[in-house]
Design an enzyme around this catalytic site. Structure first.
Site, short mmCIF file in Angstrom:
data_model
loop_
_atom_site.label_atom_id
_atom_site.label_comp_id
_atom_site.label_asym_id
_atom_site.label_seq_id
_atom_site.Cartn_x
_atom_site.Cartn_y
_atom_site.Cartn_z
N CYS A 30 0.76 -1.44 0.07
CA CYS A 30 0.05 0.12 -0.03
C CYS A 30 0.78 1.23 -0.06
O CYS A 30 0.51 2.38 -0.34
CB CYS A 30 -0.81 -0.04 0.93
SG CYS A 30 -2.14 -1.39 1.17
N ASN A 82 -10.16 0.17 -0.84
CA ASN A 82 -8.67 0.10 -0.51
C ASN A 82 -7.98 -0.40 -1.81
O ASN A 82 -8.17 -1.60 -2.09
CB ASN A 82 -8.11 -0.68 0.45
CG ASN A 82 -6.70 -0.58 0.78
OD1 ASN A 82 -5.88 -0.22 0.06
ND2 ASN A 82 -6.10 -1.06 2.07
N HIS A 106 -3.30 7.23 1.88
CA HIS A 106 -3.73 6.19 1.44
C HIS A 106 -5.16 5.91 1.95
O HIS A 106 -5.27 6.03 3.23
CB HIS A 106 -2.68 4.84 1.94
CG HIS A 106 -3.20 3.40 1.76
ND1 HIS A 106 -3.58 3.20 0.66
CD2 HIS A 106 -3.28 2.75 2.46
CE1 HIS A 106 -3.87 1.82 0.44
NE2 HIS A 106 -3.67 1.60 1.82
O1 UT7 Z 1 -4.04 -1.08 3.42
C1 UT7 Z 1 -3.26 -1.60 4.28
C2 UT7 Z 1 -3.55 -1.32 5.50
N1 UT7 Z 1 -4.52 -2.29 5.78
C3 UT7 Z 1 -5.29 -1.48 6.71
O2 UT7 Z 1 -5.15 -0.49 7.27
C4 UT7 Z 1 -6.44 -2.31 7.40
C5 UT7 Z 1 -6.31 -2.03 8.93
N2 UT7 Z 1 -7.35 -2.81 9.61
C6 UT7 Z 1 -8.71 -2.60 9.48
O3 UT7 Z 1 -8.93 -1.46 8.76
C7 UT7 Z 1 -9.87 -2.82 10.73
O4 UT7 Z 1 -9.07 -3.66 11.45
C8 UT7 Z 1 -10.83 -3.89 9.86
C9 UT7 Z 1 -11.88 -2.92 9.12
C10 UT7 Z 1 -9.76 -4.83 9.14
C11 UT7 Z 1 -11.41 -4.57 10.94
O5 UT7 Z 1 -12.24 -3.83 11.66
P1 UT7 Z 1 -12.00 -4.10 13.39
O6 UT7 Z 1 -12.96 -2.89 13.99
O7 UT7 Z 1 -10.63 -3.99 13.71
O8 UT7 Z 1 -12.84 -5.23 13.54
P2 UT7 Z 1 -12.37 -6.81 14.08
O9 UT7 Z 1 -11.32 -7.35 13.10
O10 UT7 Z 1 -11.80 -6.52 15.54
O11 UT7 Z 1 -13.53 -7.55 14.19
C12 UT7 Z 1 -14.59 -7.30 14.90
C13 UT7 Z 1 -15.62 -8.25 14.65
C14 UT7 Z 1 -15.32 -9.69 14.77
O12 UT7 Z 1 -16.25 -10.56 15.15
P3 UT7 Z 1 -16.28 -10.87 16.91
O13 UT7 Z 1 -15.04 -11.84 17.12
O14 UT7 Z 1 -16.21 -9.62 17.53
O15 UT7 Z 1 -17.51 -11.47 17.06
C15 UT7 Z 1 -15.22 -10.17 13.37
O16 UT7 Z 1 -15.38 -11.66 13.05
O17 UT7 Z 1 -16.48 -8.13 13.07
C16 UT7 Z 1 -16.33 -9.53 12.46
N3 UT7 Z 1 -16.33 -9.02 11.05
C17 UT7 Z 1 -17.20 -8.75 10.23
N4 UT7 Z 1 -18.60 -8.85 10.54
C18 UT7 Z 1 -19.42 -8.56 9.59
C19 UT7 Z 1 -14.91 -9.05 10.40
N5 UT7 Z 1 -15.25 -8.73 9.31
C20 UT7 Z 1 -16.61 -8.64 9.11
C21 UT7 Z 1 -17.42 -8.27 8.01
N6 UT7 Z 1 -18.56 -8.08 8.35
N7 UT7 Z 1 -17.02 -8.08 6.92
#
Ligand code: UT7
Length: 325
Positions: free
Chosen positions: A115, A282, A252
């Site tokens: 990225c 992204n 980004h």
């Molecule tokens: O470009 C390169 C750099 N990349 C990034 O900058 C990405 C950085 N990370 C992020 O943007 C975020 O961490 C994400 C958007 C990927 C995830 O958001 P989050 O607030 O960190 O969520 P999480 O991973 O802590 O997941 C929270 C919950 C989980 O469920 P439980 O364990 O709390 O029951 C996941 O299983 O959300 C669930 N989950 C989803 N639910 C519905 C994960 N993906 C999804 C989804 N739809 N697509």
């Protein structure tokens, strides 16, 4: 004393025609528009058509940038293409763009910093132009991340999209004053201790396959704001500009919460942030030149404006570029 600087004289964008909305994804995946919008800010993304490759997107964006700059492809003697999704393992997708544009002189190669790729490519081209080795470059970010996504993994596949953005970078003598146009500084960083936080589980030398993107999203998120704000502060320090001097913040486009968190910590007001994430998702190395082209096309960015570009991604790699439009 006059200084040779790399000035952006044109920019262009290209997006595949197919729009995939969050609702489209929610039909086959356990996800929802509400979750994706709340956690990321993404509403929709573009997906390349079968047979539409990274170099094709790149060539479209390059042509748009050349037209915007009012220069002929034959005046280009350097092509640096940032991508992590090349058409083939080799040759570089940049040489396909070179051939597509009918250029047979100069040099073309790819840069891979995920990225952060566009910032790395910009730094590379800037150095080569300033050295006098080349005079006019196409710097392109182009990606088809749809090809490396695991479409059954809701934690990653909803985040990314395909697209390309390009700039024409021209070596010009500038007066050597605070009003100088062009790239004022580029700061690059990486730390391979984090290489397993965001990676592709395949490759020519490991599995002999292309592989799929894997990410510990929460871990990437945890480091992003600190790394971004540190490198932006470095860029300001190196040039003796302050946050208040920045006219446009072009981050980004990974996650709206990361962008807002970084801008808030730096003291950049929301009105100065260019956002395309809602429409593009992204697009990795393509996201910064796509956002730049968007804000140039609608005339938000004006000649003389001070622009701060920044990115963070797999590796981890991160970086920032300060330039005057
Ligand atoms: O470009 C390169 C750099 N990349 C990034 O900058 C990405 C950085 N990370 C992020 O943007 C975020 O961490 C994400 C958007 C990927 C995830 O958001 P989050 O607030 O960190 O969520 P999480 O991973 O802590 O997941 C929270 C919950 C989980 O469920 P439980 O364990 O709390 O029951 C996941 O299983 O959300 C669930 N989950 C989803 N639910 C519905 C994960 N993906 C999804 C989804 N739809 N697509």
């Amino acid at each position: 004393m006059s200084l040779r600087r790399s000035v952006i004289i044109g920019c262009g964008a290209y997006l595949p025609s197919k729009v995939v909305t969050n609702a489209d994804l929610a039909r086959d995946l356990d996800t929802s528009d509400e979750w994706i919008v709340q956690r990321t800010g993404i509403h929709e993304r573009r997906i390349a058509a079968p047979g539409e490759m990274t170099s094709h997107l790149a060539a479209h964006a390059a042509r748009a940038a050349l037209a915007h700059a009012h220069v002929d492809a034959q005046s280009i003697d350097l092509i640096v293409l940032a991508t992590s999704t090349p058409d083939n393992t080799f040759p570089a997708s940049a040489v396909s763009v070179q051939a597509d544009l009918g250029i047979t002189h100069g040099a073309a190669f790819d840069v891979q910093a995920v990225c952060s790729g566009f910032v790395y490519a910009l730094a590379t081209a800037d150095g080569l132009l300033k050295s006098g080795a080349f005079s006019r470059a196409l710097v392109i970010g182009s990606e088809t991340f749809s090809r490396i996504l695991d479409w059954t993994d809701r934690s990653t596949c909803v985040l990314f999209g395909d697209g390309a953005g390009a700039v024409v970078l021209d070596a010009q003598e500038q007066p050597g004053t605070r009003e100088d146009r062009g790239i004022l500084t580029v700061r690059l960083r990486s730390d391979g201790r984090y290489k397993s936080k965001l990676y592709v589980d395949g490759g020519p030398s490991s599995t002999g396959t292309v592989g799929h993107l894997r990410m510990e999203g929460r871990e990437v998120f945890r480091h992003a704001v600190t790394m971004i704000t540190d490198v932006v502060a470095d860029a300001l320090k190196a040039t003796a500009y302050t946050v208040d001097d920045i006219d446009w913040f072009i981050p980004h486009q990974a996650n709206k919460r990361i962008i807002d968190g970084s801008a808030h910590k730096l003291g950049i007001t929301p009105a100065k942030i260019v956002i395309t994430l809602d429409r593009h998702g992204n697009t990795s190395a393509a996201s910064i030149p796509l956002a730049l082209a968007d804000a140039v096309a609608d005339r938000r960015i004006k000649r003389g404006d001070l622009l701060m570009l920044e990115a963070m991604g797999g590796g981890f790699t991160w970086g920032a570029a300060l330039l005057r439009w």
